[in-house]
Motif scaffolding. Structure first.
Motif, PDB file in Angstrom:
ATOM      1  N   VAL A 217       3.425   1.080  -5.100  1.00  0.00           N
ATOM      2  CA  VAL A 217       4.074   2.087  -5.949  1.00  0.00           C
ATOM      3  C   VAL A 217       3.751   3.510  -5.506  1.00  0.00           C
ATOM      4  O   VAL A 217       2.739   3.757  -4.843  1.00  0.00           O
ATOM      5  CB  VAL A 217       3.671   1.879  -7.423  1.00  0.00           C
ATOM      6  N   LYS A 218       4.632   4.444  -5.908  1.00  0.00           N
ATOM      7  CA  LYS A 218       4.498   5.830  -5.459  1.00  0.00           C
ATOM      8  C   LYS A 218       3.876   6.732  -6.505  1.00  0.00           C
ATOM      9  O   LYS A 218       3.587   7.885  -6.226  1.00  0.00           O
ATOM     10  CB  LYS A 218       5.878   6.381  -5.106  1.00  0.00           C
TER      11      LYS A 218
ATOM     12  N   ARG B 238       4.675   0.433   2.766  1.00  0.00           N
ATOM     13  CA  ARG B 238       5.993   0.753   2.186  1.00  0.00           C
ATOM     14  C   ARG B 238       6.014   0.428   0.711  1.00  0.00           C
ATOM     15  O   ARG B 238       5.425  -0.565   0.283  1.00  0.00           O
ATOM     16  CB  ARG B 238       7.080  -0.062   2.881  1.00  0.00           C
ATOM     17  N   ALA B 239       6.712   1.226  -0.069  1.00  0.00           N
ATOM     18  CA  ALA B 239       6.840   0.936  -1.495  1.00  0.00           C
ATOM     19  C   ALA B 239       7.793  -0.237  -1.683  1.00  0.00           C
ATOM     20  O   ALA B 239       8.726  -0.418  -0.919  1.00  0.00           O
ATOM     21  CB  ALA B 239       7.359   2.163  -2.223  1.00  0.00           C
ATOM     22  N   GLY B 240       7.517  -1.045  -2.702  1.00  0.00           N
ATOM     23  CA  GLY B 240       8.388  -2.186  -2.989  1.00  0.00           C
ATOM     24  C   GLY B 240       7.591  -3.390  -3.433  1.00  0.00           C
ATOM     25  O   GLY B 240       6.415  -3.276  -3.783  1.00  0.00           O
TER      26      GLY B 240
ATOM     27  N   GLU C  11       8.434   3.818  10.530  1.00  0.00           N
ATOM     28  CA  GLU C  11       7.043   3.440  10.790  1.00  0.00           C
ATOM     29  C   GLU C  11       6.701   3.655  12.262  1.00  0.00           C
ATOM     30  O   GLU C  11       7.574   3.679  13.110  1.00  0.00           O
ATOM     31  CB  GLU C  11       6.833   1.951  10.441  1.00  0.00           C
ATOM     32  N   LYS C  12       5.405   3.764  12.487  1.00  0.00           N
ATOM     33  CA  LYS C  12       4.910   3.821  13.862  1.00  0.00           C
ATOM     34  C   LYS C  12       4.162   2.530  14.139  1.00  0.00           C
ATOM     35  O   LYS C  12       3.461   2.030  13.262  1.00  0.00           O
ATOM     36  CB  LYS C  12       3.946   4.998  14.025  1.00  0.00           C
ATOM     37  N   PRO C  13       4.277   1.977  15.356  1.00  0.00           N
ATOM     38  CA  PRO C  13       3.515   0.756  15.633  1.00  0.00           C
ATOM     39  C   PRO C  13       2.011   1.036  15.664  1.00  0.00           C
ATOM     40  O   PRO C  13       1.589   2.113  16.090  1.00  0.00           O
ATOM     41  CB  PRO C  13       4.022   0.323  17.016  1.00  0.00           C
TER      42      PRO C  13
ATOM     43  N   PRO D 235      -1.244   1.614  -4.777  1.00  0.00           N
ATOM     44  CA  PRO D 235      -0.556   2.846  -4.391  1.00  0.00           C
ATOM     45  C   PRO D 235      -0.062   2.744  -2.941  1.00  0.00           C
ATOM     46  O   PRO D 235      -0.764   2.188  -2.092  1.00  0.00           O
ATOM     47  CB  PRO D 235      -1.642   3.927  -4.504  1.00  0.00           C
ATOM     48  N   GLN D 236       1.117   3.289  -2.693  1.00  0.00           N
ATOM     49  CA  GLN D 236       1.632   3.276  -1.330  1.00  0.00           C
ATOM     50  C   GLN D 236       0.653   3.995  -0.409  1.00  0.00           C
ATOM     51  O   GLN D 236       0.150   5.065  -0.738  1.00  0.00           O
ATOM     52  CB  GLN D 236       2.997   3.979  -1.270  1.00  0.00           C
ATOM     53  N   GLY D 237       0.365   3.383   0.730  1.00  0.00           N
ATOM     54  CA  GLY D 237      -0.559   3.971   1.687  1.00  0.00           C
ATOM     55  C   GLY D 237      -1.993   3.495   1.510  1.00  0.00           C
ATOM     56  O   GLY D 237      -2.819   3.689   2.392  1.00  0.00           O
TER      57      GLY D 237
END
Lengths: 300, 277
Positions: free
Chosen positions: B195-196, B173-175, A168-170, B131-133
């Motif tokens: 989820v991805k 992050r996924a999880g 990750e980036k801060p 969704p991740q992101g």
């Protein structure tokens, strides 16, 4: 990990470069060109090493103009930090059972004192400042006997315990605009902010850390944790200055129940709140002798 | 052999090593990368998650704080929604998904599962899929303080002192992410799955799920449950009300895996049976 990978590949290529492996079709040419090829390969390997160093930033830290190295940091960690934070950096050192609050579990990549918003990893300089400043009201001392370079090395090593720092980036740090005048009116407005944001739920009506939710609070490891008592006037966990107080309130203390109020107040309201909290400290207030980043950098 | 070939090979070797080095960092994080492709004549997977055996004790907690807002129906205790079984055995709030799917349709998870509300001191919905992101949009319908303390794949702590304002929280992050409220509402709990790929479904009140647009093939399909047992309870005293409050800790999440074959344009059926042991 990246370093090991590079070293492994480099080793394999270097073995091929050994003239003893002469029956390899690759190396069946004349002696002269073999030499030049060996030279070329060595140059290539040097290039790989150089690029490895560029790509493996997870092994380094940047604090001001200092570059910390995890390799050196590891030795320092094993000498100074391992007793509380443990071999694996999980906060399970041999002294941990005797400490409250518990030592930080670095494997979570979660840090209280950050300049970045809640949920983001901290900047290297945030970790650097924490090591030099210590964490008041906890077992974490101020590591000023270590040189600033040694502290930067420790930051680099501490970061290796969590994948978050390589993946990750801060986020950009929370901006702290210049302070508004600390007046009676500002303190009064700050009291209204304290009420409307319901800070009293945990910190209590008079800031004594005895709000109705205080008893049920747990940190991210399900350990009991108590809200800050403003009236005792000790230093805050993440600094002593008004700017530090502003930042604590805006970024929250990740891993604890203290949330980030960044989305809910204007900078003016936040400064009013800072002035109100200072007033709660009354005569006990630590005089905010600045322990800012630049001072920590200046030590040794 | 002409020397330039060797030079070429050396350069090739260097290039491979460099490529490997530069990709390595990402490879660890995204080895199970998902690729979006056009799915023509995809199959469907339907099924149910059902309870087998005697019904366990459903955990409930007393509503000890802000009862005017948190307990509009004057219940004695609140169902923690950790285990929701309908009379004929369907288990709600179980996540069913395809494991190790590498390519398929574009993300189309329901938007409703990416919006969290805090209403009458409950998290609505109880299971979220993001969704991740993407962002999880969080709001509070209650006129009292809530804090959404997230821990797990994403750690974040956002207060909700005011009503009806959406706050986006980035799900990087996924999880799995556990949610709890630190404003004294110890019964509030929910789970977010980041989820991805889109082949995830949350079972409805009948325990039913449907996955659509699945590329033909053989898959592992998994049912995920957050875990329903309270493994420890700690009594704490609410200073203001002088009421003893129980702060629960929950048992670990559980999974069940099966194999499923999906044929073009056809529906496959999978039945999960879950139980206390």
């Amino acid at each position: 990990m990246g370093v090991f990978f590079c070293a492994g590949s480099a080793g394999r290529l270097a073995k091929k470069a050994n003239p003893a492996v002469g029956d390899d079709i690759l190396w069946n040419a004349g002696m002269t060109s073999r030499r030049s090829r060996t030279l070329l390969l060595m140059l290539a390997l040097l290039g790989i090493r150089f690029l490895c160093c560029l790509t493996v930033s997870a092994q380094e830290s940047k604090a001001g103009n200092l570059t910390g190295q995890a390799k050196r940091g590891k030795e320092l960690y094993q000498r100074y930090c391992i007793g509380c934070h443990g071999v694996r950096g999980d906060g399970q050192g041999e002294n941990a059972p005797y400490l409250d609050p518990k030592p930080r579990d670095f494997t979570l990549g979660l840090f209280k004192c950050r300049s970045t918003p809640s949920g983001s990893i901290p900047l290297d300089s945030d970790l650097f400042d924490t090591i030099g400043r210590g964490v008041d009201t906890t077992g974490m001392p101020r590591w000023l006997p270590l040189s600033s370079h040694e502290r930067a090395d420790l930051v680099a090593y501490v970061k290796t315990f969590s994948d978050r720092f390589s993946e990750e980036k801060p986020d950009p740090p929370v901006k702290i605009p210049s302070e508004t005048p600390d007046t009676t009116e500002s303190i009064q407005r700050g009291g209204e902010v304290y009420q409307s944001l319901k800070c009293f739920e945990c910190h209590g009506e008079k800031g004594r850390g005895d709000g109705p939710s205080a008893a049920s609070l747990r940190d991210s490891k399900e350990n009991k944790i108590v809200p800050y008592d403003f009236t005792v006037g000790t230093r805050f966990k993440c600094g002593v200055s008004n700017q530090d107080l502003y930042r604590i309130f805006m970024t929250g203390l990740d891993g604890t129940p203290m949330p980030s109020y960044l989305s809910w107040v204007t900078p003016e309201q936040a400064w009013d709140l800072v002035h109100y909290l200072r007033a709660l400290q009354g005569q006990n207030a630590t005089k905010p002798k600045e322990t800012a980043h630049k001072d920590l950098m200046a030590r040794r | 052999m002409p020397p330039f070939i060797n030079t070429k090979r050396a350069i090739l070797g260097l290039a491979i090593c460099l490529a490997a080095v530069s990709c390595r960092g990402q490879a660890a994080a995204q080895s199970d990368d998902y690729k979006v492709v056009a799915v023509e004549n995809g199959g469907t997977i339907t099924g149910t998650v059902r309870w087998a055996g005697p019904l366990p004790k459903i955990p409930r907690l007393a509503i000890t704080k802000n009862t005017d807002v948190c307990n509009p129906d004057s219940e004695k205790t609140r169902d923690l929604e950790r285990l929701v079984i309908e009379p004929n055995g369907g288990v709600a709030n179980t996540v069913v998904f395809l494991k190790n799917i590498s390519q398929g349709k574009a993300m189309d998870l329901p938007v409703s599962l990416q919006h969290l509300d805090q209403k009458a001191c409950r998290y609505v919905p109880h299971i979220l899929l993001v969704p991740q992101g993407a962002n999880l949009q969080v709001r509070s319908s209650d006129p009292i303080l809530h804090t959404v303390h997230m821990s797990g794949a994403v750690s974040n702590n956002i207060p909700f002192p005011f009503q009806n304002q959406d706050i986006p929280v980035a799900m990087r992050r996924a999880g799995v992410v556990d949610l709890k409220c630190n404003a004294g509402h110890v019964w509030m709990n929910a789970e977010v799955l980041i989820v991805k790929h889109p082949y995830y479904a949350v079972t409805d009140e009948h325990g039913s799920f449907t996955l659509t647009g699945v590329p033909p093939g053989e898959y592992e399909i998994e049912a995920w449950h957050e875990g329903w047992r309270i493994v420890s309870e700690e009594k704490v005293l609410d200073v203001a009300s002088q009421v003893e409050v129980t702060r629960p800790m929950y048992s670990a999440q559980l999974t069940w895996t099966k194999k499923v074959v999906v044929r073009a344009g056809q529906a496959s059926e999978v039945q999960f049976s879950i139980s206390e042991n």
